[in-house]
Structure formats: structure tokens, C-alpha cells
Design a protein around this motif. Structure first.
Motif, PDB file in Angstrom:
ATOM      1  N   ARG A 164       5.923  -3.553   9.004  1.00 38.92           N
ATOM      2  CA  ARG A 164       6.998  -4.536   8.901  1.00 38.92           C
ATOM      3  C   ARG A 164       7.992  -4.123   7.810  1.00 38.92           C
ATOM      4  O   ARG A 164       7.588  -3.698   6.730  1.00 38.92           O
ATOM      5  CB  ARG A 164       6.416  -5.917   8.536  1.00 38.92           C
ATOM      6  N   VAL A 176       2.683 -20.602   8.293  1.00 36.28           N
ATOM      7  CA  VAL A 176       1.686 -19.630   7.835  1.00 36.28           C
ATOM      8  C   VAL A 176       0.317 -19.914   8.440  1.00 36.28           C
ATOM      9  O   VAL A 176      -0.019 -21.053   8.744  1.00 36.28           O
ATOM     10  CB  VAL A 176       1.512 -19.599   6.287  1.00 36.28           C
ATOM     11  N   GLY A 220      -1.332   3.180   6.911  1.00 36.24           N
ATOM     12  CA  GLY A 220      -2.036   3.486   8.160  1.00 36.24           C
ATOM     13  C   GLY A 220      -1.051   4.015   9.188  1.00 36.24           C
ATOM     14  O   GLY A 220      -0.045   4.660   8.839  1.00 36.24           O
ATOM     15  N   ILE A 239       6.267 -13.742   4.160  1.00 37.81           N
ATOM     16  CA  ILE A 239       4.865 -14.125   3.954  1.00 37.81           C
ATOM     17  C   ILE A 239       4.076 -12.836   3.775  1.00 37.81           C
ATOM     18  O   ILE A 239       4.114 -11.956   4.647  1.00 37.81           O
ATOM     19  CB  ILE A 239       4.338 -14.932   5.153  1.00 37.81           C
ATOM     20  N   LEU A 240       3.402 -12.740   2.646  1.00 35.69           N
ATOM     21  CA  LEU A 240       2.701 -11.490   2.314  1.00 35.69           C
ATOM     22  C   LEU A 240       1.199 -11.720   2.254  1.00 35.69           C
ATOM     23  O   LEU A 240       0.733 -12.698   1.669  1.00 35.69           O
ATOM     24  CB  LEU A 240       3.206 -10.996   0.950  1.00 35.69           C
ATOM     25  N   ASN A 253      -0.013   4.749   1.617  1.00 37.05           N
ATOM     26  CA  ASN A 253       0.387   4.772   3.028  1.00 37.05           C
ATOM     27  C   ASN A 253       0.090   3.409   3.635  1.00 37.05           C
ATOM     28  O   ASN A 253      -0.528   2.565   2.988  1.00 37.05           O
ATOM     29  CB  ASN A 253      -0.369   5.888   3.771  1.00 37.05           C
ATOM     30  N   VAL A 267      -1.926 -11.485  13.236  1.00 31.22           N
ATOM     31  CA  VAL A 267      -0.483 -11.249  13.404  1.00 31.22           C
ATOM     32  C   VAL A 267      -0.254 -10.034  14.293  1.00 31.22           C
ATOM     33  O   VAL A 267       0.471 -10.101  15.290  1.00 31.22           O
ATOM     34  CB  VAL A 267       0.215 -11.094  12.024  1.00 31.22           C
ATOM     35  N   GLN A 268      -0.917  -8.919  13.951  1.00 32.21           N
ATOM     36  CA  GLN A 268      -0.737  -7.756  14.832  1.00 32.21           C
ATOM     37  C   GLN A 268      -2.004  -7.499  15.651  1.00 32.21           C
ATOM     38  O   GLN A 268      -2.171  -6.431  16.199  1.00 32.21           O
ATOM     39  CB  GLN A 268      -0.294  -6.527  14.055  1.00 32.21           C
ATOM     40  N   SER A 312       0.816  -1.220   0.000  1.00 34.20           N
ATOM     41  CA  SER A 312       0.000   0.000   0.000  1.00 34.20           C
ATOM     42  C   SER A 312       0.850   1.270   0.000  1.00 34.20           C
ATOM     43  O   SER A 312       0.317   2.365  -0.112  1.00 34.20           O
ATOM     44  CB  SER A 312      -0.984  -0.008   1.179  1.00 34.20           C
ATOM     45  N   GLU A 370       4.912   0.020  13.613  1.00 35.57           N
ATOM     46  CA  GLU A 370       3.925  -1.055  13.521  1.00 35.57           C
ATOM     47  C   GLU A 370       4.153  -1.783  12.184  1.00 35.57           C
ATOM     48  O   GLU A 370       3.927  -2.968  12.052  1.00 35.57           O
ATOM     49  CB  GLU A 370       2.548  -0.384  13.538  1.00 35.57           C
ATOM     50  N   LEU A 386      -8.410   9.141   7.638  1.00 33.71           N
ATOM     51  CA  LEU A 386      -7.222   8.486   7.071  1.00 33.71           C
ATOM     52  C   LEU A 386      -7.155   8.635   5.562  1.00 33.71           C
ATOM     53  O   LEU A 386      -8.181   8.501   4.887  1.00 33.71           O
ATOM     54  CB  LEU A 386      -7.253   6.984   7.404  1.00 33.71           C
ATOM     55  N   GLU A 433      12.825 -10.099   6.305  1.00 34.54           N
ATOM     56  CA  GLU A 433      12.338  -9.074   7.227  1.00 34.54           C
ATOM     57  C   GLU A 433      13.448  -8.675   8.203  1.00 34.54           C
ATOM     58  O   GLU A 433      14.219  -9.509   8.642  1.00 34.54           O
ATOM     59  CB  GLU A 433      11.121  -9.606   8.005  1.00 34.54           C
ATOM     60  N   ILE A 443     -10.700  -1.867   7.874  1.00 32.21           N
ATOM     61  CA  ILE A 443      -9.257  -2.074   8.099  1.00 32.21           C
ATOM     62  C   ILE A 443      -8.743  -2.828   6.872  1.00 32.21           C
ATOM     63  O   ILE A 443      -9.262  -3.884   6.539  1.00 32.21           O
ATOM     64  CB  ILE A 443      -8.982  -2.870   9.398  1.00 32.21           C
ATOM     65  N   THR A 450       3.264  -3.407   5.276  1.00 35.74           N
ATOM     66  CA  THR A 450       4.593  -3.866   4.862  1.00 35.74           C
ATOM     67  C   THR A 450       5.305  -2.770   4.079  1.00 35.74           C
ATOM     68  O   THR A 450       4.701  -2.168   3.192  1.00 35.74           O
ATOM     69  CB  THR A 450       4.436  -5.111   3.946  1.00 35.74           C
ATOM     70  N   ALA A 479      -7.384 -17.593   5.006  1.00 35.74           N
ATOM     71  CA  ALA A 479      -6.414 -16.497   5.201  1.00 35.74           C
ATOM     72  C   ALA A 479      -6.374 -15.517   4.035  1.00 35.74           C
ATOM     73  O   ALA A 479      -6.058 -14.348   4.208  1.00 35.74           O
ATOM     74  CB  ALA A 479      -5.018 -17.088   5.413  1.00 35.74           C
TER      75      ALA A 479
HETATM   76  C1  LIG Z   1      -5.145   3.113   5.530  1.00 38.67           C
HETATM   77  C2  LIG Z   1      -4.782   2.046   6.539  1.00 38.67           C
HETATM   78  C3  LIG Z   1      -5.443   1.980   7.740  1.00 38.67           C
HETATM   79  C4  LIG Z   1      -5.130   0.987   8.684  1.00 38.67           C
HETATM   80  N1  LIG Z   1      -5.813   0.947   9.858  1.00 38.67           N
HETATM   81  C5  LIG Z   1      -5.566   0.004  10.758  1.00 38.67           C
HETATM   82  C6  LIG Z   1      -6.302  -0.081  11.972  1.00 38.67           C
HETATM   83  O1  LIG Z   1      -7.219   0.695  12.212  1.00 38.67           O
HETATM   84  N2  LIG Z   1      -5.992  -1.059  12.859  1.00 38.67           N
HETATM   85  C7  LIG Z   1      -5.001  -1.969  12.605  1.00 38.67           C
HETATM   86  O2  LIG Z   1      -4.765  -2.836  13.458  1.00 38.67           O
HETATM   87  N3  LIG Z   1      -4.268  -1.923  11.465  1.00 38.67           N
HETATM   88  C8  LIG Z   1      -4.533  -0.972  10.534  1.00 38.67           C
HETATM   89  N4  LIG Z   1      -3.801  -0.918   9.371  1.00 38.67           N
HETATM   90  C9  LIG Z   1      -2.724  -1.892   9.149  1.00 38.67           C
HETATM   91  C10 LIG Z   1      -3.181  -3.113   8.307  1.00 38.67           C
HETATM   92  O3  LIG Z   1      -4.461  -2.914   7.805  1.00 38.67           O
HETATM   93  C11 LIG Z   1      -3.188  -4.389   9.159  1.00 38.67           C
HETATM   94  O4  LIG Z   1      -1.925  -4.602   9.736  1.00 38.67           O
HETATM   95  C12 LIG Z   1      -3.547  -5.616   8.329  1.00 38.67           C
HETATM   96  O5  LIG Z   1      -3.782  -6.723   9.169  1.00 38.67           O
HETATM   97  C13 LIG Z   1      -2.484  -5.952   7.308  1.00 38.67           C
HETATM   98  O6  LIG Z   1      -2.984  -6.953   6.446  1.00 38.67           O
HETATM   99  P1  LIG Z   1      -2.189  -7.356   5.147  1.00 38.67           P
HETATM  100  O7  LIG Z   1      -2.811  -8.582   4.598  1.00 38.67           O
HETATM  101  O8  LIG Z   1      -2.094  -6.198   4.225  1.00 38.67           O
HETATM  102  O9  LIG Z   1      -0.767  -7.697   5.790  1.00 38.67           O
HETATM  103  P2  LIG Z   1       0.707  -7.613   5.184  1.00 38.67           P
HETATM  104  O10 LIG Z   1       1.203  -6.216   5.226  1.00 38.67           O
HETATM  105  O11 LIG Z   1       0.775  -8.327   3.893  1.00 38.67           O
HETATM  106  O12 LIG Z   1       1.478  -8.459   6.307  1.00 38.67           O
HETATM  107  C14 LIG Z   1       1.506  -8.005   7.652  1.00 38.67           C
HETATM  108  C15 LIG Z   1       2.162  -9.074   8.526  1.00 38.67           C
HETATM  109  O13 LIG Z   1       1.377 -10.258   8.556  1.00 38.67           O
HETATM  110  C16 LIG Z   1       2.133 -11.374   8.124  1.00 38.67           C
HETATM  111  N5  LIG Z   1       1.216 -12.254   7.410  1.00 38.67           N
HETATM  112  C17 LIG Z   1       0.354 -11.919   6.423  1.00 38.67           C
HETATM  113  N6  LIG Z   1      -0.392 -12.982   6.072  1.00 38.67           N
HETATM  114  C18 LIG Z   1       0.022 -14.012   6.843  1.00 38.67           C
HETATM  115  C19 LIG Z   1      -0.356 -15.396   6.939  1.00 38.67           C
HETATM  116  N7  LIG Z   1      -1.329 -15.919   6.199  1.00 38.67           N
HETATM  117  N8  LIG Z   1       0.311 -16.177   7.824  1.00 38.67           N
HETATM  118  C20 LIG Z   1       1.291 -15.664   8.605  1.00 38.67           C
HETATM  119  N9  LIG Z   1       1.680 -14.371   8.569  1.00 38.67           N
HETATM  120  C21 LIG Z   1       1.044 -13.559   7.688  1.00 38.67           C
HETATM  121  C22 LIG Z   1       3.225 -10.787   7.261  1.00 38.67           C
HETATM  122  O14 LIG Z   1       4.352 -11.658   7.181  1.00 38.67           O
HETATM  123  C23 LIG Z   1       3.517  -9.506   8.011  1.00 38.67           C
HETATM  124  O15 LIG Z   1       4.347  -9.769   9.106  1.00 38.67           O
HETATM  125  C24 LIG Z   1      -4.106   0.048   8.399  1.00 38.67           C
HETATM  126  C25 LIG Z   1      -3.437   0.097   7.166  1.00 38.67           C
HETATM  127  C26 LIG Z   1      -3.784   1.085   6.232  1.00 38.67           C
HETATM  128  C27 LIG Z   1      -3.086   1.101   4.902  1.00 38.67           C
END
Ligand SMILES: Cc1cc2nc3c(=O)[nH]c(=O)nc-3n(C[C@H](O)[C@H](O)[C@H](O)COP(=O)(O)OP(=O)(O)OC[C@H]3O[C@@H](n4cnc5c(N)ncnc54)[C@H](O)[C@@H]3O)c2cc1C
Length: 347
Positions: free
Chosen positions: A327, A173, A228, A46-47, A226, A120-121, A14, A325, A218, A334, A111, A53, A86
Motif C-alpha cells: 500500500r 477499522v 515481502g 490505518i496502520l 522489505n 485486508v489482503q 518494514s 501488493e 525471504l 493512501e 507472515i 506499507t 486486531a
Molecule cells: C518478509 C515479509 C513476508 C511477507 N509474506 C507474506 C505472505 O507470505 N503472504 C501474505 O499474504 N503477505 C505477506 N507479507 C505482507 C504482510 O505480512 C501482510 O500484508 C500483513 O497482513 C500486513 O500486516 P500489517 O499489520 O503489517 O499491515 P500494514 O502494512 O500496517 O497495513 C496493511 C493494510 O491493512 C490495513 N489495516 C491494517 N490494520 C487494519 C485494521 N485494524 N483495520 C482496517 N484496516 C487495517 C492498512 O490500512 C493497509 O491497507 C509479507 C511481508 C513481509 C515484510
């Protein structure tokens, strides 16, 4: 298993920065996971959807992008159980639940990201966290090549943290998440902005309110890239708060159950004079100091340089070290933010 060589990740982060991985695997089944090559000697990441990220380098490591699909809702007398793959999109799951009369996730609407990343987080917003509902996570272990079920307790959830960021990092995973949503629903309106809704409000109204609040606050990553909140809200001792209050009487803080205090990272960044700061086509958002934005840089290194600068300036002012927050992923896999070399981004 589906895979692709020399894969551009630009549309999969993003921040919209350039990065190419040598190969990406898209496992969809247990046998796909079993057939992954031995990754013990090669850097990999892992993405999910890349919304938390930062690809620091233009070369990325091997990518595993779990693509487990499916949403299944079952019920008992008192609860709904929602089992989700997932690779599903988190916000779409929230909408599907609300549309099917399954309530509880509305505060977590909009989100970005995948269901697999949500534990994860321990995603959270508007007074609610994933851990409030997550009863099971299905986990594929790379070394034993088996699936394990982790309970809520096994996941060691805390504020923006879980076992997946710690003991289980890079060891496997997440393939599925199970959420338990009580049929007896009550709106959670404790968070500011939601408390103006009437007490007999519906889950859909809460979801719509959360969506409009988020859209107002946001930047949309599709328009202004961005991830977040870039930094976590720091947790400090009461003594530290007392000394800060002597200098900044209006400092916002949230007392924690364990006696510590959470501060607002965005406020600290703003007080350090960095709100709206811009350099090398990247910047601190002009309304949300906690959000670092990519105006038009191709390079993750520019975002990293900005983040290092923000961390340094806030430390200088408050002696509080902000911790990201987001990665950090280099060509070698990483890395911890603090282990990355300081980027020289010129004067
Ligand atoms: C505009 C915006 C607003 C946001 N608002 C919030 C909010 O309000 N609250 C909040 O908590 N977060 C927020 N975020 C952060 C984000 O949305 C979360 O962290 C979300 O869970 C990330 O998902 P992703 O699939 O894009 O993860 P990625 O960025 O692809 O990965 C994040 C982490 O998860 C791991 N991972 C991904 N998939 C797996 C899997 N299947 N197994 C094991 N590990 C895995 C990755 O290795 C990495 O460590 C925001 C982000 C943006 C861009």
C-alpha cells in the motif's frame, strides 16, 4: 485514548524509511474509537505493523493504529473458535494455537503483521489463505460509530483482496477477527517444499518446515528492510499465456478455477534482467526478484522509483502491467500506485 504527536514511523514500517505523522491514535476500546476526531476532512491511514506499507513521503497523514488486544479460544464438538484482537501479532497467534493443540494455521506461520490487517489482503502462503478459516470480522464504522459483524461471505475475499480494500476502504477499522478451525485436522502439504514431509506429519512439523522455508527464501526485514512480495502475481487470459509460451516455453503458470491463469511476477521480473538490480541504495533482492529491498535509503521515494522502473521494464518485455501488493501512503493519504507521479531518480 493513547495518542502521540509528531510521531516517527520509522520503526513502524518494514521498509525502515523516514516518515513523521502529525498525530497517531492508538484506540483500544469501542469508546476510544467513538472519541476519534471527525476524519472526513483530514487525510489519514490505518496502520497495523507496517509490513505491507510504503510511506512514500517524509510527512505522513494522521495515523490510526488499532491496539485491540486479546485471544480467546472456545470449542464446540467439532471446531475451535479463536477470537483475536486486531492489535495482536499474526505469527504469535499461529504459535499460540499450535501450542494449545489448535491446528490449521501452520501454513501461515511467520507472515509478518497484525491480525487486524490479515483480512485486508486475505493473507496467504503455502496453499492456504486466511479466508479458509475466517468466519467473522468485527468492523467499526466511522460514520455510524457502531460495530458490525461481517461474515466470511460479506468480506468478499479473493486472491490478496477483500471488501476492506474496496467498498470499505477508509470507512472504518477492523477490531477483531474470529477463526474457525476444525478439530479433525489434516495437514495441507500440497505446496511444493511441504510435500517432502511424511503424510503422518504433525502440525508443529509443518509449522517448523514453513518457518525454515520462509527463512531460507525471504530476507528478514530486521536485517534487510522489505515488505515481502512487492507485486501481486498477475492474472492473464489463456490466450495471453499461449502467446507468451511461444516465446518463453518454460514460463511458469498456475491455472485458476475461473479459466484464467496466474503468472509468477518474480519470474517476469527476473526475465526482465532485474534480479539483484541496485540503485540509490535500494534494489531487487538478489535471490527473490519479487522482493524489493532497502539497502540503506532513508526515503520511501527511492523504493517507489524502483517499483515504477520494475513495472516499466516488465511491461516493455511482456506487455503485462504488474500491480503492487504493497500500500502506498503519501502525506495526503493512501494513493493508487498508478496515480503517483513518476519519480525522477537520476540516470
Ligand atoms: C518478509 C515479509 C513476508 C511477507 N509474506 C507474506 C505472505 O507470505 N503472504 C501474505 O499474504 N503477505 C505477506 N507479507 C505482507 C504482510 O505480512 C501482510 O500484508 C500483513 O497482513 C500486513 O500486516 P500489517 O499489520 O503489517 O499491515 P500494514 O502494512 O500496517 O497495513 C496493511 C493494510 O491493512 C490495513 N489495516 C491494517 N490494520 C487494519 C485494521 N485494524 N483495520 C482496517 N484496516 C487495517 C492498512 O490500512 C493497509 O491497507 C509479507 C511481508 C513481509 C515484510
Amino acid at each position: 485514548m493513547k495518542s502521540s504527536k509528531q510521531f516517527s514511523l520509522r520503526k513502524n514500517n518494514s521498509f525502515n524509511v523516514k516518515s513523521i505523522c502529525p498525530i497517531v491514535y492508538f484506540p483500544q476500546t469501542l469508546s476510544d474509537l467513538e472519541s476519534l476526531p471527525d476524519l472526513s476532512l483530514s487525510p489519514f491511514y490505518i496502520l497495523g505493523e507496517g509490513s505491507n506499507t510504503l510511506f512514500v513521503d517524509t510527512q505522513a497523514p494522521i495515523i490510526i493504529k488499532p491496539d485491540f488486544k486479546g485471544i480467546d479460544i472456545t470449542e464446540t464438538t467439532d471446531n475451535y473458535f479463536v477470537r483475536v484482537g486486531a492489535g495482536e501479532n499474526w505469527h504469535e497467534v499461529v504459535c499460540l494455537c499450535i501450542n494449545n493443540g489448535v491446528y490449521g494455521l501452520e501454513n501461515l506461520a511467520l507472515i509478518p503483521g497484525s491480525v487486524g490487517a490479515s483480512p485486508v489482503q486475505n493473507i496467504g502462503a503455502y496453499g492456504v489463505e486466511l479466508s479458509d478459516f475466517c468466519v467473522e470480522v468485527t468492523w467499526f464504522d466511522f460514520s455510524s460509530k457502531t460495530l458490525t459483524i461481517l461474515s466470511n461471505q460479506d468480506c468478499c475475499f479473493s486472491y490478496r483482496d477483500s471488501i476492506f480494500k474496496n467498498d470499505l476502504l477508509n470507512k472504518g477499522v477492523i477490531t477483531e477477527v474470529v477463526l474457525k478451525l476444525p478439530k479433525k485436522w489434516q495437514a495441507n502439504l500440497s505446496y511444493s517444499g511441504l510435500n517432502e514431509l511424511p503424510l503422518d506429519t504433525s502440525a508443529r512439523d509443518v509449522m517448523n518446515k514453513v518457518i525454515s522455508l520462509r527463512q531460507a527464501k525471504l530476507p528478514d526485514p530486521d536485517k534487510l528492510p522489505n515488505a515481502g512480495s512487492f507485486f501481486k502475481n498477475p492474472i492473464v487470459s489463456v490466450d495471453k499465456l499461449t502467446s507468451l509460451k511461444n516465446i518463453y516455453p518454460s514460463i511458469p503458470f498456475y491455472s485458476q478455477d475461473d479459466g484464467t491463469v496466474k503468472l509468477a511476477a518474480g519470474w517476469l521480473i527476473e526475465q526482465a534482467g532485474l534480479k539483484g538490480y541496485c540503485k540509490n541504495h535500494v534494489g531487487v533482492h538478489q535471490h527473490q526478484a519479487l522482493v524489493l529491498v532497502n539497502h540503506e535509503s532513508d526515503y520511501g521515494k527511492d523504493i517507489l522509483a524502483l517499483a515504477q522502473f520494475v513495472q516499466k521494464q516488465t511491461y516493455k518485455k511482456f506487455e503485462i502491467l504488474l500491480s503492487p501488493e504493497v500500500r502506498m501512503v503519501t502525506s495526503h493519504g493512501e494513493r493508487k500506485f498508478t496515480d503517483l507521479p513518476i519519480v525522477d531518480w537520476g540516470k
